[in-house]
Scaffold this motif. Structure first.
Motif, PDB file in Angstrom:
ATOM      1  N   ASP A  15      -9.304  -6.835   5.935  1.00  0.00           N
ATOM      2  CA  ASP A  15      -9.234  -8.301   5.831  1.00  0.00           C
ATOM      3  C   ASP A  15     -10.418  -8.940   6.557  1.00  0.00           C
ATOM      4  O   ASP A  15     -11.110  -9.814   6.020  1.00  0.00           O
ATOM      5  CB  ASP A  15      -7.901  -8.763   6.431  1.00  0.00           C
ATOM      6  CG  ASP A  15      -7.590 -10.212   6.101  1.00  0.00           C
ATOM      7  OD1 ASP A  15      -7.955 -10.644   4.998  1.00  0.00           O
ATOM      8  OD2 ASP A  15      -6.980 -10.898   6.936  1.00  0.00           O
ATOM      9  N   GLN A  29       2.524   3.635   5.545  1.00  0.00           N
ATOM     10  CA  GLN A  29       2.382   3.114   4.183  1.00  0.00           C
ATOM     11  C   GLN A  29       2.876   4.134   3.163  1.00  0.00           C
ATOM     12  O   GLN A  29       3.574   3.772   2.205  1.00  0.00           O
ATOM     13  CB  GLN A  29       0.908   2.747   3.931  1.00  0.00           C
ATOM     14  CG  GLN A  29       0.483   1.501   4.709  1.00  0.00           C
ATOM     15  CD  GLN A  29      -1.008   1.383   4.928  1.00  0.00           C
ATOM     16  OE1 GLN A  29      -1.771   2.348   4.751  1.00  0.00           O
ATOM     17  NE2 GLN A  29      -1.458   0.202   5.329  1.00  0.00           N
ATOM     18  N   VAL A  60       0.850  -1.197   0.000  1.00  0.00           N
ATOM     19  CA  VAL A  60       0.000   0.000   0.000  1.00  0.00           C
ATOM     20  C   VAL A  60       0.886   1.249   0.000  1.00  0.00           C
ATOM     21  O   VAL A  60       1.758   1.369   0.857  1.00  0.00           O
ATOM     22  CB  VAL A  60      -0.892   0.009   1.262  1.00  0.00           C
ATOM     23  CG1 VAL A  60      -1.741   1.267   1.321  1.00  0.00           C
ATOM     24  CG2 VAL A  60      -1.787  -1.232   1.273  1.00  0.00           C
ATOM     25  N   PHE A 110       1.754  -6.247  10.842  1.00  0.00           N
ATOM     26  CA  PHE A 110       0.996  -5.034  11.207  1.00  0.00           C
ATOM     27  C   PHE A 110       1.169  -4.617  12.669  1.00  0.00           C
ATOM     28  O   PHE A 110       0.499  -3.691  13.113  1.00  0.00           O
ATOM     29  CB  PHE A 110      -0.516  -5.209  10.949  1.00  0.00           C
ATOM     30  CG  PHE A 110      -0.869  -5.391   9.507  1.00  0.00           C
ATOM     31  CD1 PHE A 110      -0.771  -4.328   8.612  1.00  0.00           C
ATOM     32  CD2 PHE A 110      -1.284  -6.611   9.017  1.00  0.00           C
ATOM     33  CE1 PHE A 110      -1.093  -4.493   7.278  1.00  0.00           C
ATOM     34  CE2 PHE A 110      -1.611  -6.790   7.682  1.00  0.00           C
ATOM     35  CZ  PHE A 110      -1.517  -5.730   6.819  1.00  0.00           C
ATOM     36  N   ASP A 134       1.302   7.826  13.601  1.00  0.00           N
ATOM     37  CA  ASP A 134      -0.010   7.598  13.005  1.00  0.00           C
ATOM     38  C   ASP A 134      -0.438   6.153  13.241  1.00  0.00           C
ATOM     39  O   ASP A 134       0.054   5.242  12.583  1.00  0.00           O
ATOM     40  CB  ASP A 134       0.047   7.887  11.498  1.00  0.00           C
ATOM     41  CG  ASP A 134      -1.256   7.516  10.808  1.00  0.00           C
ATOM     42  OD1 ASP A 134      -2.295   7.393  11.498  1.00  0.00           O
ATOM     43  OD2 ASP A 134      -1.231   7.342   9.580  1.00  0.00           O
ATOM     44  N   PRO A 135      -1.356   5.938  14.177  1.00  0.00           N
ATOM     45  CA  PRO A 135      -1.760   4.561  14.488  1.00  0.00           C
ATOM     46  C   PRO A 135      -2.500   3.860  13.349  1.00  0.00           C
ATOM     47  O   PRO A 135      -2.637   2.644  13.361  1.00  0.00           O
ATOM     48  CB  PRO A 135      -2.676   4.729  15.710  1.00  0.00           C
ATOM     49  CG  PRO A 135      -3.144   6.135  15.655  1.00  0.00           C
ATOM     50  CD  PRO A 135      -2.047   6.927  15.010  1.00  0.00           C
ATOM     51  N   THR A 136      -2.970   4.609  12.359  1.00  0.00           N
ATOM     52  CA  THR A 136      -3.703   3.956  11.269  1.00  0.00           C
ATOM     53  C   THR A 136      -2.772   3.294  10.262  1.00  0.00           C
ATOM     54  O   THR A 136      -3.237   2.594   9.371  1.00  0.00           O
ATOM     55  CB  THR A 136      -4.569   4.964  10.485  1.00  0.00           C
ATOM     56  OG1 THR A 136      -3.708   5.825   9.733  1.00  0.00           O
ATOM     57  CG2 THR A 136      -5.448   5.783  11.410  1.00  0.00           C
ATOM     58  N   LEU A 137      -1.484   3.524  10.376  1.00  0.00           N
ATOM     59  CA  LEU A 137      -0.470   2.988   9.449  1.00  0.00           C
ATOM     60  C   LEU A 137      -0.454   3.720   8.105  1.00  0.00           C
ATOM     61  O   LEU A 137       0.348   3.388   7.236  1.00  0.00           O
ATOM     62  CB  LEU A 137      -0.642   1.491   9.191  1.00  0.00           C
ATOM     63  CG  LEU A 137      -0.597   0.554  10.415  1.00  0.00           C
ATOM     64  CD1 LEU A 137      -0.791  -0.902   9.974  1.00  0.00           C
ATOM     65  CD2 LEU A 137       0.725   0.680  11.149  1.00  0.00           C
ATOM     66  N   MET A 138      -1.333   4.702   7.910  1.00  0.00           N
ATOM     67  CA  MET A 138      -1.374   5.363   6.593  1.00  0.00           C
ATOM     68  C   MET A 138      -0.078   6.129   6.332  1.00  0.00           C
ATOM     69  O   MET A 138       0.451   6.123   5.213  1.00  0.00           O
ATOM     70  CB  MET A 138      -2.581   6.290   6.496  1.00  0.00           C
ATOM     71  CG  MET A 138      -3.903   5.531   6.457  1.00  0.00           C
ATOM     72  SD  MET A 138      -5.306   6.620   6.232  1.00  0.00           S
ATOM     73  CE  MET A 138      -6.673   5.529   6.632  1.00  0.00           C
ATOM     74  N   GLY A 161      -4.350   2.096   5.202  1.00  0.00           N
ATOM     75  CA  GLY A 161      -4.541   2.084   6.648  1.00  0.00           C
ATOM     76  C   GLY A 161      -4.441   0.711   7.272  1.00  0.00           C
ATOM     77  O   GLY A 161      -3.670  -0.138   6.837  1.00  0.00           O
ATOM     78  N   MET A 162      -5.231   0.508   8.302  1.00  0.00           N
ATOM     79  CA  MET A 162      -5.170  -0.743   9.069  1.00  0.00           C
ATOM     80  C   MET A 162      -5.798  -1.872   8.260  1.00  0.00           C
ATOM     81  O   MET A 162      -7.002  -2.151   8.360  1.00  0.00           O
ATOM     82  CB  MET A 162      -5.884  -0.575  10.404  1.00  0.00           C
ATOM     83  CG  MET A 162      -5.116   0.324  11.373  1.00  0.00           C
ATOM     84  SD  MET A 162      -6.057   0.663  12.866  1.00  0.00           S
ATOM     85  CE  MET A 162      -6.293  -0.981  13.499  1.00  0.00           C
ATOM     86  N   LEU A 163      -4.977  -2.524   7.484  1.00  0.00           N
ATOM     87  CA  LEU A 163      -5.489  -3.559   6.578  1.00  0.00           C
ATOM     88  C   LEU A 163      -6.184  -4.711   7.307  1.00  0.00           C
ATOM     89  O   LEU A 163      -7.082  -5.340   6.729  1.00  0.00           O
ATOM     90  CB  LEU A 163      -4.361  -4.095   5.696  1.00  0.00           C
ATOM     91  CG  LEU A 163      -3.626  -3.072   4.817  1.00  0.00           C
ATOM     92  CD1 LEU A 163      -2.769  -3.797   3.785  1.00  0.00           C
ATOM     93  CD2 LEU A 163      -4.556  -2.107   4.127  1.00  0.00           C
ATOM     94  N   PRO A 164      -5.830  -5.032   8.555  1.00  0.00           N
ATOM     95  CA  PRO A 164      -6.592  -6.081   9.229  1.00  0.00           C
ATOM     96  C   PRO A 164      -8.088  -5.789   9.311  1.00  0.00           C
ATOM     97  O   PRO A 164      -8.911  -6.713   9.329  1.00  0.00           O
ATOM     98  CB  PRO A 164      -5.954  -6.143  10.625  1.00  0.00           C
ATOM     99  CG  PRO A 164      -4.542  -5.712  10.397  1.00  0.00           C
ATOM    100  CD  PRO A 164      -4.641  -4.635   9.339  1.00  0.00           C
TER     101      PRO A 164
END
Lengths: 412, 307
Positions: free
Chosen positions: B293, A364, A34, A207, A357-361, B287-290
């Motif tokens: 999923d 990514q 992503v 993750f 950023d806790p959303t991982l955006m 974002g949070m792919l889990p």
């Protein structure tokens, strides 16, 4: 630098999607990359710590084929051993003496190992380990770690995954890592019915920050399992030979009954191994487990060369130092831009996360920008370094990290 | 990643002797509408291994009331003909499954509202003796529900209400070529998206495997959307349960954006390979792919019950 573009790769993915489910299946498939537009998907050349995609873009590779590449792509020592064996025989109607030599080498290198059994993939070995545990104990239940990954055989997957029945998971009990109380509870919940406990030597889910064993955890686990007659299985498929050549358990001071290896064992040539203690030799020999290519001699020769070379150069030390240099450099670069990078797990296969950023955006976006500049980073999975990564590679990577942070800030 | 089919709502045919207490008692006693009582407790049909027929009926009933029926509000927002139909309606209908799910639909002032649970404002109250009874009605059975309130509105139920449910069926079960019409395609996709989101919540509440998937999902909110200004819905995972809603969130934890209506329709209907669509950039995830999923795993289970 001008960020990479991937016209040929994109074209190939479209072509692939017509004849291959999902375009690319499994962990090489596009979904975790992503944004997809930042990543190449096809390569036909790799050397040392680098690969080139079909558009001619060069990458410093921090996925190392998801772990197998430990000495670098096309390592001359390993490749020479493989080619020499291939000139003699690979798949054959009889076993090659390389199988004995590799087993002897592993028994010599790995303190808990009294025997070795070979296959192709990690799941071949985690399956064999579980079957051996059940055969040895005449029990059904297997305790595993929540978020732990042991392959894609049905019992290893999570509920609801396609192709599974509820029955596939009936005998799998999931508990948190580093939680001795949960282990005690699971064992007491199924008295005399737990065959085995399987875990990676440290927790490296996707993750999520990776987790090293708490002091004393493994020793308590070992004692508890021994007391209850439960087979202790370590899945060292991912970490094996990256942390300690005697198995990662040696690093943390404990002795499992079985260890599954794959990935780094053959520096990319397809081979996996299960090693175990004398007490389980008869049990494993009674389990019927085999495969068409499990006796191929070429990968065995490659594995002998890989392990010998890792021992000669003290591979785990090099990997640790390289990982630490990269981690420290990235943390500093991130801080210079006002961001915080957290590195978890072992340095040779660190998990990297931007904590802002806790959303991982953000993570990514940054990993994507790094990749488009030549440092192949994924945002969901731990990375890998190889002994072929040089200081120049690290410096170049840190320059890329810096540029990527600038790009991310500009678009934020 | 598919919500391949949604169940059509068939017109409700009110029972001629509705409200007759003797008849109600007889129905409750004999439960004749639920043939599934006669089947083995554990059935392995339709891939629903491990669930009793009662359990399957309960799940289907929750999906019918919680996912399909809820779409009437969206239908009335997007379909001019439906708006015309309900313009003068002034009625609230309560659906109650005995020892099962409950939902209501209200038509007032030219608008339609729907909700789960019970409302004190109902003008008509229809009771179903079992989840199977409700499901049979949704599948077109002639066995009617039991009106326990609003006997004077039976004419509405017989003559008018079926017209709006027919509109919903028109959109959710398109005939050949209908999806070639862009406006129809957009409406179908919007309704399918909302059905999928609502179905996700209902499955998590009622289906053991979906519940386990949700329990293993991190807390967070997933935005499902078509383009930058197309239809949108969201789902929220948390230890306290799942919530869903329509529209766009300001700060979702994960996003799954379909490039356009045809892509959304193709993927949500299961005609297109969703994973390949991600690879082609037609579906963009962040974002949070889990969360994605888990949501898609649960959505993929809907077809087991609504096929």
């Amino acid at each position: 630098m001008t960020p990479y573009e991937y016209p040929k790769s994109t074209e190939l993915l479209a072509r692939a999607s017509k004849v291959i489910p999902g375009g690319i299946y499994g962990h090489f498939g596009p979904p975790p990359y992503v944004p997809v537009s930042a990543y190449p998907f096809w390569s036909d050349r790799a050397q040392g710590a680098h690969f080139w995609d079909v558009d001619g873009n060069r990458f410093i590779d921090y996925m190392c084929a998801y772990g197998p590449m430990i000495l670098g792509y096309a390592n001359p020592v390993v490749d020479a051993a493989y080619k020499a064996q291939m000139e003699q025989a690979d798949s054959n109607s009889l076993c090659s003496p390389r199988m004995i030599e590799l087993a002897e080498l592993m028994v010599d290198m790995i303190p808990i190992a009294d025997w070795a059994f070979f296959a192709k993939n990690g799941a071949d070995m985690t399956n064999l380990a579980v079957m051996t545990a059940r055969a040895a104990t005449n029990r059904k239940k297997i305790i595993a770690i929540k978020g732990g990954y042991h392959g894609t055989t049905p019992w290893m997957q999570g509920p609801g995954h396609h192709g599974l029945t509820d029955d596939d998971l009936n005998h799998i009990i999931r508990i948190p890592f580093n939680d001795i109380v949960a282990l005690e509870r699971a064992i007491s919940q199924y008295p005399n019915d737990v065959a085995g406990f399987i875990s990676s030597p440290y927790h490296h889910p996707i993750f999520t920050d990776n987790e090293l064993p708490a002091p004393g955890y493994w020793q308590q686990v070992q004692a508890l399992l021994k007391k209850n007659g439960i087979v202790f299985i370590i899945d060292d498929v991912r970490a094996g030979f990256r942390v300690n050549l005697g198995g990662t358990c040696e690093q943390y001071g404990f002795k499992p009954d079985l260890i599954a290896f794959c990935k780094a064992i053959g520096n990319g040539y397809p081979i996996s191994a299960l090693v175990g203690t004398e007490a389980l030799r008869n049990d494993v020999s009674k389990v019927f487990h085999t495969g068409s290519y499990w006796f191929s001699a070429g990968p065995m020769a490659a594995a002998i060369a890989t392990l010998t070379e890792l021992r000669r150069i003290d591979g785990p030390k090099i990997l640790r130092e390289t990982g630490e240099k990269l981690a420290k450099g990235m943390i500093d670069v991130a801080a210079s831009h006002g961001y915080t990078i957290k590195v978890s797990g072992e340095p040779s296969m660190m998990y990297v996360r931007i904590t802002d950023d806790p959303t991982l955006m953000l993570q990514q976006a940054w990993c994507g920008e790094c990749t488009r500049r030549g440092a192949f980073f994924t945002s969901h999975h731990n990375w890998f370094v190889s002994t072929a990564h040089t200081d120049e590679d690290i410096q170049e990577t840190l320059r890329i990290c810096d540029e990527a942070f600038k790009a991310v800030k500009k678009t934020a | 990643m598919t919500c391949r089919e949604v169940i059509p709502i068939h017109p409700i045919t009110p029972m001629p002797h509705a409200g007759n207490p003797r008849l109600v008692r007889a129905i409750l006693k004999n439960a004749p509408v639920c043939a599934s009582f006669k089947l083995p407790a554990k059935a392995c049909r339709h891939g629903l291994e491990g669930l009793s027929i009662m359990g399957v009926d309960q799940i289907k009933a929750s999906l019918n009331l919680g996912a399909v029926l809820q779409n009437l509000a969206e239908l009335c927002r997007l379909d001019p003909e439906s708006q015309k139909l309900i313009r003068d309606w002034d009625v609230c209908v309560q659906f109650t499954v005995f020892a099962g799910p409950k939902a209501w639909v209200e038509f007032r002032g030219g608008e339609c509202r729907t909700g789960l649970g019970t409302t004190a404002l109902s003008d008509v109250h229809l009771v179903f003796v079992t989840p199977g009874h409700l499901n049979a009605m949704f599948a077109g059975s002639a066995i009617p529900p039991i009106p326990v309130k609003g006997f004077k509105r039976l004419g509405f139920l017989k003559n008018e209400f079926p017209r709006i449910t027919a509109r919903l069926e028109h959109y959710l079960k398109p005939g050949p070529g209908m999806l070639d019409d862009p406006a129809f395609l957009a409406a179908n996709t919007t309704l399918t998206l909302h059905t999928a989101a609502n179905a996700l919540r209902e499955l998590v509440k009622t289906e053991p495997t979906a519940g386990k998937i949700a329990a293993g999902t991190p807390t967070g909110r997933l935005q499902l959307a078509v383009g930058s200004d197309g239809p949108a819905a969201w789902v929220s995972f948390s230890p306290n349960g799942m919530e869903v809603g329509r529209g766009r969130l300001e700060h979702p934890d994960a996003t799954m954006t379909f490039r356009d209506i045809p892509v959304a329709q193709g993927v949500l209907s299961g005609k297109e390979d969703g994973l390949a669509a991600i690879g082609r950039g037609e579906v963009v995830i962040w974002g949070m792919l889990p969360l994605i999923d888990s949501a898609t795993l649960i959505m993929d289970r809907v077809e087991r019950y609504l096929a």
